[in-house]
Design a protein around this motif. Structure first.
Motif, PDB file in Angstrom:
ATOM      1  N   GLN A  98       0.802  -1.176   0.067  1.00 44.53           N
ATOM      2  CA  GLN A  98       0.047   0.158  -0.072  1.00 44.53           C
ATOM      3  C   GLN A  98       0.816   1.236   0.118  1.00 44.53           C
ATOM      4  O   GLN A  98       1.935   1.188   0.329  1.00 44.53           O
ATOM      5  CB  GLN A  98      -0.901  -0.075   1.333  1.00 44.53           C
ATOM      6  CG  GLN A  98      -0.157   0.488   2.568  1.00 44.53           C
ATOM      7  CD  GLN A  98       0.543  -0.829   3.270  1.00 44.53           C
ATOM      8  OE1 GLN A  98       0.866  -1.883   2.642  1.00 44.53           O
ATOM      9  NE2 GLN A  98       0.995  -0.424   4.423  1.00 44.53           N
ATOM     10  N   LEU A  99       0.121   2.349  -0.312  1.00 40.52           N
ATOM     11  CA  LEU A  99       1.152   3.565  -0.291  1.00 40.52           C
ATOM     12  C   LEU A  99       1.214   4.088   1.080  1.00 40.52           C
ATOM     13  O   LEU A  99       0.146   4.103   1.754  1.00 40.52           O
ATOM     14  CB  LEU A  99       0.415   4.814  -1.200  1.00 40.52           C
ATOM     15  CG  LEU A  99       0.075   4.595  -2.532  1.00 40.52           C
ATOM     16  CD1 LEU A  99      -0.439   5.705  -3.138  1.00 40.52           C
ATOM     17  CD2 LEU A  99       1.644   4.605  -3.168  1.00 40.52           C
ATOM     18  N   SER A 101       2.101   6.709   4.282  1.00 38.94           N
ATOM     19  CA  SER A 101       1.640   8.102   4.439  1.00 38.94           C
ATOM     20  C   SER A 101       2.811   8.875   4.155  1.00 38.94           C
ATOM     21  O   SER A 101       3.886   8.522   4.264  1.00 38.94           O
ATOM     22  CB  SER A 101       1.007   8.160   5.840  1.00 38.94           C
ATOM     23  OG  SER A 101       2.244   8.131   6.719  1.00 38.94           O
ATOM     24  N   LYS A 102       2.589  10.158   4.126  1.00 43.24           N
ATOM     25  CA  LYS A 102       3.825  11.088   3.712  1.00 43.24           C
ATOM     26  C   LYS A 102       4.862  11.028   4.872  1.00 43.24           C
ATOM     27  O   LYS A 102       6.041  11.031   4.715  1.00 43.24           O
ATOM     28  CB  LYS A 102       3.481  12.487   3.768  1.00 43.24           C
ATOM     29  CG  LYS A 102       4.384  13.560   3.306  1.00 43.24           C
ATOM     30  CD  LYS A 102       3.837  14.779   2.965  1.00 43.24           C
ATOM     31  CE  LYS A 102       5.031  15.903   2.988  1.00 43.24           C
ATOM     32  NZ  LYS A 102       4.536  17.482   2.784  1.00 43.24           N
ATOM     33  N   LYS A 105       6.464   7.536   5.145  1.00 42.38           N
ATOM     34  CA  LYS A 105       7.530   7.364   3.954  1.00 42.38           C
ATOM     35  C   LYS A 105       8.904   8.392   4.482  1.00 42.38           C
ATOM     36  O   LYS A 105      10.066   7.834   4.079  1.00 42.38           O
ATOM     37  CB  LYS A 105       6.944   7.879   2.655  1.00 42.38           C
ATOM     38  CG  LYS A 105       7.880   7.394   1.422  1.00 42.38           C
ATOM     39  CD  LYS A 105       7.045   7.626   0.275  1.00 42.38           C
ATOM     40  CE  LYS A 105       7.887   7.117  -0.903  1.00 42.38           C
ATOM     41  NZ  LYS A 105       7.057   7.191  -2.229  1.00 42.38           N
ATOM     42  N   PRO A 139       7.106  -0.877  -4.249  1.00 44.38           N
ATOM     43  CA  PRO A 139       6.581   0.574  -4.614  1.00 44.38           C
ATOM     44  C   PRO A 139       6.746   1.775  -3.902  1.00 44.38           C
ATOM     45  O   PRO A 139       6.865   2.761  -4.110  1.00 44.38           O
ATOM     46  CB  PRO A 139       5.014  -0.092  -4.746  1.00 44.38           C
ATOM     47  CG  PRO A 139       4.915  -1.331  -5.109  1.00 44.38           C
ATOM     48  CD  PRO A 139       6.411  -2.048  -4.343  1.00 44.38           C
ATOM     49  N   SER A 140       6.634   1.259  -2.394  1.00 43.39           N
ATOM     50  CA  SER A 140       6.818   2.318  -1.392  1.00 43.39           C
ATOM     51  C   SER A 140       8.134   2.737  -1.036  1.00 43.39           C
ATOM     52  O   SER A 140       8.310   3.916  -0.272  1.00 43.39           O
ATOM     53  CB  SER A 140       6.126   1.871  -0.101  1.00 43.39           C
ATOM     54  OG  SER A 140       4.713   1.661  -0.639  1.00 43.39           O
TER      55      SER A 140
END
Length: 241
Positions: A98-99, A101-102, A105, A139-140
């Motif tokens: 999943q992406l 959070s700012k 990351k 991906p992340s």
């Protein structure tokens, strides 16, 4: 032994434990490898620094970014990615799809930078970047590795460049590699296992190829690959002809 000039043979995991360090040095001395990658967050960091500085045969040292094992070196504030002892929890970090959070990351990016600065602060000349268990291909994470490599003017390991398993995974790896190459930071044209490289025989496509090995000594003092057991044996046999 003579490594082909178009091949980077990278020994992952220097800094993992003393036996791995000694096996990597032995591999350099025997002409089996010409590159390595440093885990800067493991318990034997200080010992590894002394070991590297005492053995000039150890050259072409990369950062082996690590969100998979050992403890963070930064003030990482997200315990959901750690186990009860404060070590990286691979069952969490290795399955991030999943992406993030700012803020999360940013915390991972700060940790990666701290691992790099730890090596640089110990006077290690870092020449390239890759990751423990290939987490830089997730991906992340891949963008922070690209940013780190660009900031330090370093090369970054590609994702696996041949198809193995599902076609969607192969397409994703091609997408990721296109990103790395577009930023002019690719460490090679191909990234393969020893088995895959040897399967081409004399018909390997032209270009620079990186292959990885994981040298260690077994209980009998014989060198082996501590990840798959056989890669070092096959690679040495290939070099000996």
């Amino acid at each position: 032994m003579q490594i082909p000039p178009s091949v980077i043979v990278n020994a992952d995991d220097i800094g993992l434990r003393p036996s791995v360090n000694k096996a990597i040095l032995y591999s350099y001395q025997q002409g089996c490898i010409n590159s390595t990658s440093f885990l800067t967050n493991m318990d034997c960091f200080d010992e590894t620094i002394d070991f590297i500085h005492s053995n000039p045969a150890i050259i072409n040292i990369g950062l082996h970014g690590n969100f998979a094992e050992g403890k963070p070196v930064s003030n990482f504030k997200y315990p959901e990615f750690l186990d009860a002892d404060g070590n990286w929890n691979l069952s969490k970090t290795g399955k991030i799809t999943q992406l993030l959070s700012k803020d999360i990351k940013a915390a991972f990016a700060a940790e990666l930078n701290a691992q790099m600065e730890k090596a640089l602060g110990a006077k290690i000349n870092i020449t390239h970047v890759d990751s423990h268990l290939h987490l830089h291909t997730l991906p992340s994470f891949y963008s922070m590795y690209i940013d780190l490599a660009k900031r330090h003017k370093l090369k970054l390991r590609l994702a696996q460049t041949y198809r193995e398993g599902s076609y969607p995974k192969f397409l994703y790896r091609k997408f990721l590699n296109s990103k790395i190459k577009a930023n002019h930071i690719a460490h090679s044209d191909y990234f393969e296992t020893v088995d895959k490289f040897l399967s081409f025989g004399d018909q390997h496509p032209a270009g620079k190829t990186e292959i990885m090995v994981h040298p260690d000594f077994d209980a009998d003092g014989k060198i082996f690959d501590h990840v798959d057991g056989t890669s070092m044996e096959y690679w040495v046999a290939y070099l000996r002809g």
